[in-house]
Design a protein around this motif. Structure first.
Motif, mmCIF file in Angstrom:
data_model
loop_
_atom_site.group_PDB
_atom_site.id
_atom_site.type_symbol
_atom_site.label_atom_id
_atom_site.label_comp_id
_atom_site.label_asym_id
_atom_site.label_seq_id
_atom_site.Cartn_x
_atom_site.Cartn_y
_atom_site.Cartn_z
ATOM 1 N N ALA A 110 0.860 -1.178 0.000
ATOM 2 C CA ALA A 110 0.000 0.000 0.000
ATOM 3 C C ALA A 110 0.898 1.230 0.000
ATOM 4 O O ALA A 110 1.857 1.302 0.770
ATOM 5 C CB ALA A 110 -0.918 0.013 1.222
ATOM 6 N N ILE A 111 0.613 2.173 -0.885
ATOM 7 C CA ILE A 111 1.442 3.359 -1.051
ATOM 8 C C ILE A 111 0.634 4.613 -0.763
ATOM 9 O O ILE A 111 -0.468 4.774 -1.285
ATOM 10 C CB ILE A 111 1.993 3.456 -2.486
ATOM 11 N N GLU A 112 1.164 5.485 0.077
ATOM 12 C CA GLU A 112 0.568 6.807 0.291
ATOM 13 C C GLU A 112 1.696 7.834 0.279
ATOM 14 O O GLU A 112 2.352 8.068 1.282
ATOM 15 C CB GLU A 112 -0.208 6.855 1.609
ATOM 16 N N GLU A 113 1.902 8.397 -0.881
ATOM 17 C CA GLU A 113 2.918 9.418 -1.082
ATOM 18 C C GLU A 113 2.240 10.738 -1.437
ATOM 19 O O GLU A 113 1.058 10.754 -1.767
ATOM 20 C CB GLU A 113 3.875 8.980 -2.200
ATOM 21 N N PRO A 114 2.950 11.868 -1.371
ATOM 22 C CA PRO A 114 2.325 13.164 -1.648
ATOM 23 C C PRO A 114 1.630 13.247 -3.001
ATOM 24 O O PRO A 114 0.626 13.940 -3.146
ATOM 25 C CB PRO A 114 3.508 14.141 -1.563
ATOM 26 N N ARG A 115 2.119 12.519 -4.000
ATOM 27 C CA ARG A 115 1.521 12.586 -5.324
ATOM 28 C C ARG A 115 1.233 11.206 -5.926
ATOM 29 O O ARG A 115 0.944 11.100 -7.125
ATOM 30 C CB ARG A 115 2.420 13.381 -6.277
ATOM 31 N N ARG A 116 1.262 10.185 -5.125
ATOM 32 C CA ARG A 116 1.014 8.826 -5.624
ATOM 33 C C ARG A 116 0.415 7.979 -4.510
ATOM 34 O O ARG A 116 1.005 7.836 -3.436
ATOM 35 C CB ARG A 116 2.309 8.199 -6.118
ATOM 36 N N VAL A 117 -0.769 7.430 -4.776
ATOM 37 C CA VAL A 117 -1.467 6.610 -3.788
ATOM 38 C C VAL A 117 -2.052 5.379 -4.497
ATOM 39 O O VAL A 117 -2.583 5.483 -5.604
ATOM 40 C CB VAL A 117 -2.611 7.399 -3.108
ATOM 41 N N GLY A 118 -1.949 4.240 -3.844
ATOM 42 C CA GLY A 118 -2.534 3.041 -4.426
ATOM 43 C C GLY A 118 -2.060 1.781 -3.736
ATOM 44 O O GLY A 118 -1.468 1.828 -2.659
ATOM 45 N N PHE A 119 -2.322 0.645 -4.380
ATOM 46 C CA PHE A 119 -1.926 -0.622 -3.775
ATOM 47 C C PHE A 119 -1.832 -1.725 -4.816
ATOM 48 O O PHE A 119 -2.350 -1.614 -5.931
ATOM 49 C CB PHE A 119 -2.894 -1.020 -2.658
ATOM 50 N N LEU A 120 -1.164 -2.816 -4.410
ATOM 51 C CA LEU A 120 -1.022 -4.013 -5.221
ATOM 52 C C LEU A 120 -1.794 -5.132 -4.548
ATOM 53 O O LEU A 120 -1.703 -5.298 -3.319
ATOM 54 C CB LEU A 120 0.443 -4.434 -5.346
ATOM 55 N N LEU A 121 -2.547 -5.884 -5.327
ATOM 56 C CA LEU A 121 -3.385 -6.953 -4.794
ATOM 57 C C LEU A 121 -3.020 -8.256 -5.499
ATOM 58 O O LEU A 121 -3.097 -8.354 -6.728
ATOM 59 C CB LEU A 121 -4.855 -6.609 -5.042
ATOM 60 N N GLY A 122 -2.605 -9.258 -4.719
ATOM 61 C CA GLY A 122 -2.189 -10.536 -5.292
ATOM 62 C C GLY A 122 -3.099 -11.685 -4.895
ATOM 63 O O GLY A 122 -3.654 -11.694 -3.801
ATOM 64 N N THR A 123 -3.242 -12.659 -5.778
ATOM 65 C CA THR A 123 -4.125 -13.806 -5.517
ATOM 66 C C THR A 123 -3.507 -14.767 -4.498
ATOM 67 O O THR A 123 -2.298 -15.010 -4.486
ATOM 68 C CB THR A 123 -4.429 -14.571 -6.809
ATOM 69 N N PHE B 266 -3.491 -0.748 -8.491
ATOM 70 C CA PHE B 266 -4.423 0.368 -8.579
ATOM 71 C C PHE B 266 -3.695 1.621 -8.104
ATOM 72 O O PHE B 266 -3.386 1.733 -6.916
ATOM 73 C CB PHE B 266 -5.649 0.121 -7.690
ATOM 74 N N MET B 267 -3.409 2.556 -9.007
ATOM 75 C CA MET B 267 -2.622 3.722 -8.650
ATOM 76 C C MET B 267 -3.270 5.028 -9.105
ATOM 77 O O MET B 267 -3.693 5.152 -10.257
ATOM 78 C CB MET B 267 -1.222 3.636 -9.265
ATOM 79 N N VAL B 268 -3.324 5.997 -8.200
ATOM 80 C CA VAL B 268 -3.756 7.356 -8.522
ATOM 81 C C VAL B 268 -2.522 8.241 -8.436
ATOM 82 O O VAL B 268 -1.808 8.225 -7.427
ATOM 83 C CB VAL B 268 -4.828 7.859 -7.533
ATOM 84 N N GLU B 269 -2.263 9.010 -9.500
ATOM 85 C CA GLU B 269 -1.080 9.864 -9.525
ATOM 86 C C GLU B 269 -1.449 11.300 -9.890
ATOM 87 O O GLU B 269 -2.279 11.540 -10.767
ATOM 88 C CB GLU B 269 -0.063 9.322 -10.521
ATOM 89 N N TRP B 270 -0.824 12.218 -9.189
ATOM 90 C CA TRP B 270 -1.026 13.651 -9.409
ATOM 91 C C TRP B 270 0.257 14.186 -10.012
ATOM 92 O O TRP B 270 1.273 14.339 -9.335
ATOM 93 C CB TRP B 270 -1.341 14.319 -8.074
ATOM 94 N N TYR B 271 0.228 14.455 -11.312
ATOM 95 C CA TYR B 271 1.436 14.826 -12.032
ATOM 96 C C TYR B 271 1.790 16.299 -11.847
ATOM 97 O O TYR B 271 0.971 17.099 -11.406
ATOM 98 C CB TYR B 271 1.278 14.493 -13.520
ATOM 99 N N GLU B 272 3.011 16.627 -12.243
ATOM 100 C CA GLU B 272 3.500 17.995 -12.089
ATOM 101 C C GLU B 272 2.695 18.997 -12.915
ATOM 102 O O GLU B 272 2.655 20.184 -12.597
ATOM 103 C CB GLU B 272 4.982 18.068 -12.481
ATOM 104 N N ASN B 273 2.061 18.534 -13.993
ATOM 105 C CA ASN B 273 1.226 19.435 -14.799
ATOM 106 C C ASN B 273 -0.166 19.607 -14.196
ATOM 107 O O ASN B 273 -1.053 20.170 -14.827
ATOM 108 C CB ASN B 273 1.125 18.930 -16.233
ATOM 109 N N ASP B 274 -0.381 19.076 -12.981
ATOM 110 C CA ASP B 274 -1.602 19.187 -12.190
ATOM 111 C C ASP B 274 -2.683 18.178 -12.586
ATOM 112 O O ASP B 274 -3.735 18.120 -11.957
ATOM 113 C CB ASP B 274 -2.197 20.603 -12.262
#
Length: 216
Positions: A136-149, A161-169
């Motif tokens: 599980a990742i919670e960074e200032p501009r990147r949040v998400g996680f990896l799910l394995g069977t 599953f990753m959400v990223e906030w890029y420098e171009n906003d």
């Protein structure tokens, strides 16, 4: 590796963390089919935070038509997940130390080492089983996680599953996966893996995208 009270089971595939490899689409784990899709969610910090909370509270799965049950967080600091560098190589235990959070119905949010049961069908095909949060990742501009069977799945592999906030906003939601057939059904008709994965990705992306949000 020491564990707490959750079930002592490991994932059922060898290439742990491979969804983070830049060359996943060109060089997937042996006998597996890779997939990747991205969706622009909008721009700005508010959009990033809203999407991040949605991802960590299992919205992609729940609003994507899967039931989320029996979420069991890892006990205390005994299991902190695996971290990966920019090339997808395991480097050190994750240091995510956030307090456990819960959804309105009491379901724990995503956390490293947690196990979860997903259930549902996609285009008539079974989806779900027992899975584990690899990272599980919670960074200032990147949040998400990896799910394995772990077990009771028709395919073996991993989802990211990753959400990223890029420098171009701009804010983007990206899902990546690789699937290898486990059931006889998928081994004789492997093209169904691609069909199933494509449908799942569309559900995940629509669940997180504000374009498909249900009006209050």
């Amino acid at each position: 590796m020491r564990r707490g009270t959750f079930r002592d089971e490991t994932v059922d595939y060898a290439a742990v963390g491979a969804t983070q490899a830049p060359d996943l689409m060109q060089y997937p784990p042996e006998r597996s089919r890779p997939a990747q899709e991205s969706w622009r969610l909008g721009s700005g910090e508010d959009r990033f935070r809203t999407a991040s909370e949605a991802v960590l509270s299992w919205r992609a799965q729940r609003d994507g038509g899967l039931s989320v049950t029996d979420v069991r967080p890892a006990a205390g600091p005994m299991y902190s997940g695996v971290s990966f560098d920019a090339e997808g190589n395991a480097i050190a235990p994750s240091k995510l130390e956030a307090d456990q959070r819960f959804d309105a119905d009491g379901t724990p949010w995503v956390s490293s080492g947690a196990t979860v049961h997903l259930r549902g069908r996609v285009k008539g095909l079974k989806a779900g089983g027992e899975l584990r949060v690899i990272l599980a990742i919670e960074e200032p501009r990147r949040v998400g996680f990896l799910l394995g069977t772990v077990s009771d799945t028709v395919v073996s592999g991993e989802e990211s599953f990753m959400v990223e906030w890029y420098e171009n906003d701009e804010v983007w939601f990206t899902v990546r996966a690789f699937d290898a057939p486990r059931s006889f059904f998928y081994k004789v008709m492997p093209w169904l893996i691609t069909r199933r994965r494509k449908a799942l990705f569309q559900r995940y992306l629509r669940a997180i995208s504000p374009l498909y949000a249900t009006p209050a």
